[in-house]
Design a protein around this motif. Structure first.
Motif, PDB file in Angstrom:
ATOM      1  N   UNK A  39       0.847  -1.198   0.000  1.00  0.00           N
ATOM      2  CA  UNK A  39       0.000   0.000   0.000  1.00  0.00           C
ATOM      3  C   UNK A  39       0.877   1.242   0.000  1.00  0.00           C
ATOM      4  N   UNK A  40       1.875   1.234   0.862  1.00  0.00           N
ATOM      5  CA  UNK A  40       2.751   2.393   0.990  1.00  0.00           C
ATOM      6  C   UNK A  40       4.181   1.893   0.961  1.00  0.00           C
ATOM      7  N   UNK A  41       5.026   2.592   0.243  1.00  0.00           N
ATOM      8  CA  UNK A  41       6.428   2.207   0.195  1.00  0.00           C
ATOM      9  C   UNK A  41       7.255   3.482   0.237  1.00  0.00           C
ATOM     10  N   UNK A  42       8.094   3.590   1.247  1.00  0.00           N
ATOM     11  CA  UNK A  42       8.952   4.782   1.300  1.00  0.00           C
ATOM     12  C   UNK A  42      10.394   4.350   1.100  1.00  0.00           C
ATOM     13  N   UNK A  43      11.169   5.238   0.491  1.00  0.00           N
ATOM     14  CA  UNK A  43      12.601   4.972   0.302  1.00  0.00           C
ATOM     15  C   UNK A  43      13.386   6.188   0.759  1.00  0.00           C
ATOM     16  N   UNK A  44      14.261   5.980   1.714  1.00  0.00           N
ATOM     17  CA  UNK A  44      15.164   7.039   2.192  1.00  0.00           C
ATOM     18  C   UNK A  44      14.432   8.341   2.457  1.00  0.00           C
ATOM     19  N   UNK A  45      13.337   8.236   3.159  1.00  0.00           N
ATOM     20  CA  UNK A  45      12.539   9.437   3.424  1.00  0.00           C
ATOM     21  C   UNK A  45      13.141  10.210   4.594  1.00  0.00           C
ATOM     22  N   UNK A  46      13.502  11.448   4.306  1.00  0.00           N
ATOM     23  CA  UNK A  46      13.999  12.360   5.349  1.00  0.00           C
ATOM     24  C   UNK A  46      13.075  13.549   5.423  1.00  0.00           C
ATOM     25  N   UNK A  47      12.853  14.053   6.608  1.00  0.00           N
ATOM     26  CA  UNK A  47      11.985  15.222   6.731  1.00  0.00           C
ATOM     27  C   UNK A  47      12.538  16.168   7.783  1.00  0.00           C
ATOM     28  N   UNK A  48      12.533  17.439   7.437  1.00  0.00           N
ATOM     29  CA  UNK A  48      13.001  18.468   8.368  1.00  0.00           C
ATOM     30  C   UNK A  48      11.871  19.439   8.681  1.00  0.00           C
ATOM     31  N   UNK A  49      11.730  19.792   9.951  1.00  0.00           N
ATOM     32  CA  UNK A  49      10.925  20.957  10.330  1.00  0.00           C
ATOM     33  C   UNK A  49      11.918  22.093  10.520  1.00  0.00           C
ATOM     34  N   UNK A  50      12.027  22.973   9.560  1.00  0.00           N
ATOM     35  CA  UNK A  50      13.071  23.997   9.648  1.00  0.00           C
ATOM     36  C   UNK A  50      14.424  23.319   9.642  1.00  0.00           C
ATOM     37  N   UNK A  51      15.168  23.426  10.763  1.00  0.00           N
ATOM     38  CA  UNK A  51      16.487  22.790  10.803  1.00  0.00           C
ATOM     39  C   UNK A  51      16.454  21.481  11.593  1.00  0.00           C
TER      40      UNK A  51
END
Lengths: 258, 303
Positions: A10-22
Motif C-alpha cells: 500500500x505504501x512504500x517509502x525509500x530514504x525518506x527524510x523530513x526536516x521541520x526547519x532545521x
C-alpha cells in the motif's frame, strides 16, 4: 515472515527524510506497508510516527517550513513527484485525526463534503446512497438516520470520530491513515472505534498511529516501532510483542522508557 | 498568629481601606458605561421629546422631504435627511464590505509572518485617521477626481461621501472580520485540506461558513459606523437637502444636519428640539444595529 516487496504494498517509502526547519524529524525511513491489513505505528512521543503518517497524504505541507527528501509511493504511484495532483493523493488516502474534527455543518454535509469536492455534480439520489452507505459502514446509520440535518458537532465524541471516518468513504480511498484516533475517547468509544477499524480492514489498508501499546497489540496485524525519527523494527504484531528482534523495541515494549 | 500584630485579626486597617477603595473605583468604572448610555439617552430624550409633545407632526417628520427649520412657516420633514444618510451608508457598504472582507481573508488566510503583521498594523493606523482628515480628502481630492472622471459639475455627492465613508469603515470591519476568521479552529481547515479541498475551497466552503456570524457582525458594526459618522459626511456629501436619484446628487445626512445647525439655534426652541429628535432617531437606529451585531456574535457561542 519476510516483508513483501512486490507491487501489492500500500505504501512504500525509500530514504525518506523530513526536516521541520532545521530539525530533522525523519531519518532515512525505508518502509513497506502491506495492502489490506491494519498496521500500527508505535514509539515514544516525538519519535516521528505522526510526522511519518502525515507524509502519506502530504498534509505535512501545510507547514511551509517542512522539507522532504526521498520517495513515498502509494499503491505504486510516487506521490512526491512534481506532476502529482495533491487532490488525487488525498482522495486516495483518507485521514482521521487525533481529535474528532467534524466540520460545523450537518451530519449529511459532513459525510458528503469530500465527495462534493471531487464530484460536485452528483445527483441527490447518488448522494443519498453514498450517505447511507458510509454511515452504515461506520455503524452510525441507525443512530443518526433521523437527524441527518442536525449539527455534526453536537454528536458525542465517539460518534464524531465515526463520522470523521465515514466522511472519507464516499470518495473510495484505498488507504486510511489514523492519527491516535481513540485518544480523545472513553474506553467504550475506544472499543467501538477499534471494532470499526477491524471491519474496515477488509476493504482498506489502514495505518494507525497510537501511543497505546495495548491498542497496537489488540488492534493491528502488523506493527512498526519508531525511535528518534528512525524505523527500528517492522513485523507482525504478534511476533513483535513476543519476540522483538531489536533491543530497543524490547525495552520500549517492556515499558522501560517512553 | 506567629508574629505579634498590633491590629486585632480582621481589624479595619489601611490595607482594608485600600481594598475597599479599589473595589469602589473598579465598580464605578464597570458601571460607568451603563450609566453614561442611560444618561445620554435621558438627556437627548428630554431635549428632543418636547418636539413631539409640542404638537409637531410625526407624520411630517417621517414622510416629508422639506426640512425648513428657519423658514417663516418652519417644516421639519426629515425624509430627505434619512434618504441622504441611507444612500451614503448604503454606498459605503458597497465599497467597504468587499474591501474589508477581502482584506480580512487575505490577512487571516494567506498573508504570513511579517507581511501579515505589517498589514495589521497599517490597517489599525488607517482606523486611527481622524474623520475630519477623511472629510478633507473628500472635499479636495475626491471632489476633483469625481468632476474629472465623471464629467459632472459638482463632486460633493453621494458617490464621494459613500467612498470616503466606505474607506473609513473598512479598517474596523477588517479587524473584526479577521478576528472572526481567526476564531475558526484550525482543525476545520486541516480536515478539509486532508479531504482534498483546495485552499480556495477551504476558505469558501469551510472557513467563511464557520465564521459567518462574526462576519455579519463586522458588517453591521460597519453600518453603524457609517450611520453615525458626521464630519466626513458633512464635508464630502455636498450638504444639500435632496432625495437622491443618482450617485451624483448632493445629499445631507442626519448627523451632518445636527452638527451644522445645533450651534445656531436657541436652546429650547422648536428647531433645537427637532434637532434633538433627530438625535433620538439616530441613537435608536445605531443602538438597534449594535444590538443586532452583538446578538449575532453571541450566536457563535450558542450555535
Amino acid at each position: 515472515m519476510v516483508d513483501a516487496t512486490d507491487s501489492s504494498d500500500a505504501i512504500r517509502t525509500r530514504d525518506l527524510n523530513l526536516w521541520y526547519g532545521t530539525f530533522q524529524a525523519l531519518h532515512d525511513v525505508t518502509l513497506d506497508i502491506q495492502t489490506g491489513v491494519v498496521t500500527s505505528m508505535i514509539g515514544p512521543s516525538g519519535c516521528g510516527k505522526s510526522t511519518l503518517l502525515r507524509c502519506f497524504n502530504r498534509i505535512n505541507e501545510r507547514l511551509d517550513y517542512v522539507r522532504t527528501t526521498g520517495s513515498v509511493e502509494i499503491l505504486g504511484h510516487d506521490i512526491l513527484a512534481p506532476e502529482v495532483e495533491i487532490l488525487q493523493v488525498r482522495k486516495r488516502v483518507g485521514m482521521v485525526f487525533q481529535r474528532p474534527n467534524p466540520l460545523p455543518f450537518s451530519i449529511r454535509d459532513n459525510v458528503l463534503f469530500a465527495h462534493s469536492l471531487h464530484a460536485p455534480d452528483a445527483s441527490k439520489q447518488a448522494q443519498d446512497e453514498l450517505l447511507e452507505g458510509a454511515l452504515r459502514k461506520v455503524l452510525l446509520w441507525d443512530a443518526v438516520k433521523d437527524r441527518l440535518d442536525s449539527l455534526a458537532t453536537r454528536l458525542s465524541l465517539e460518534e464524531q470520530q465515526k463520522l470523521c471516518i465515514a466522511r472519507l468513504l464516499p470518495v473510495k480511498p484505498s488507504v486510511l491513515l489514523m492519527d491516535e484516533p481513540c485518544s480523545a475517547l472513553d474506553p467504550d468509544g475506544t472499543r467501538a472505534v477499534e471494532e470499526l477499524i477491524w471491519e474496515l480492514a477488509e476493504e482498506y489498508s489502514i495505518l494507525i498511529v497510537t501511543h497505546n501499546m495495548a491498542q497496537a497489540r489488540r488492534a493491528s496485524d502488523r506493527c512498526v516501532f519508531m525511535l528518534m525519527g528512525k524505523v527500528i523494527e517492522h513485523g507482525p504484531t504478534s511476533e513483535m510483542f513476543v519476540t522483538p528482534r531489536d533491543e530497543r523495541t524490547a525495552a520500549y515494549i517492556e515499558g522501560r522508557y517512553g | 498568629m506567629a508574629a505579634p500584630s498590633p491590629a486585632r485579626p480582621g481589624a479595619r486597617d489601611l490595607a482594608w481601606a485600600g481594598d475597599k477603595l479599589a473595589q469602589g473605583v473598579i465598580f464605578l468604572g464597570g458601571i460607568s458605561g451603563i450609566l453614561l448610555v442611560i444618561g445620554i439617552f435621558v438627556f437627548v430624550s428630554r431635549e428632543g421629546l418636547g418636539f413631539v409633545s409640542n404638537g409637531l407632526d410625526l407624520r411630517e417628520f417621517l414622510t416629508s422631504p422639506a426640512w425648513r427649520p428657519t423658514s417663516n412657516h418652519p417644516t421639519f420633514g426629515a425624509l430627505a435627511l434619512m434618504a441622504g444618510t441611507a444612500s451614503v451608508t448604503g454606498l459605503a457598504m458597497l465599497v467597504s464590505v468587499p474591501l474589508s472582507l477581502g482584506a480580512a481573508i487575505f490577512i487571516g488566510e494567506f498573508a504570513k509572518g511579517r507581511t501579515r503583521e505589517l498589514l495589521k498594523v497599517l490597517i489599525e493606523m488607517l482606523a486611527a485617521i481622524p474623520s475630519v482628515v477623511w472629510g478633507f480628502i473628500g472635499l479636495t481630492m475626491m471632489n476633483e477626481l469625481i468632476i474629472d472622471v465623471f464629467n459632472v459639475p459638482v463632486g460633493l455627492n453621494v458617490l464621494n461621501a459613500g467612498i470616503i465613508l466606505g474607506l473609513m469603515a473598512a479598517p474596523i470591519m477588517t479587524t473584526i472580520a479577521e478576528d472572526a476568521l481567526k476564531a475558526v479552529p484550525d482543525g476545520y481547515r486541516q480536515a478539509a485540506e486532508a479531504m482534498g479541498a483546495t485552499r480556495w475551497q477551504v476558505i469558501w466552503r469551510v472557513v467563511i461558513p464557520a465564521a459567518k456570524n462574526g462576519l455579519v457582525a463586522a458588517v453591521l458594526l460597519g453600518v453603524g459606523r457609517g450611520f453615525g459618522e458626521t464630519m466626513a459626511v458633512l464635508m464630502a456629501s455636498g450638504h444639500s437637502i435632496n432625495i437622491p436619484t443618482s450617485p451624483f446628487d448632493s445629499v445631507r445626512a442626519l448627523t451632518a444636519t445636527i452638527a451644522a445647525e445645533l450651534g445656531e439655534t436657541a436652546v429650547g426652541s422648536e428647531h433645537y428640539q427637532a434637532l434633538f429628535f433627530l438625535g433620538i432617531f439616530l441613537f435608536v437606529v445605531t443602538f438597534a444595529i449594535n444590538l443586532t451585531a452583538d446578538l449575532v456574535v453571541r450566536g457563535i457561542k450558542n450555535g
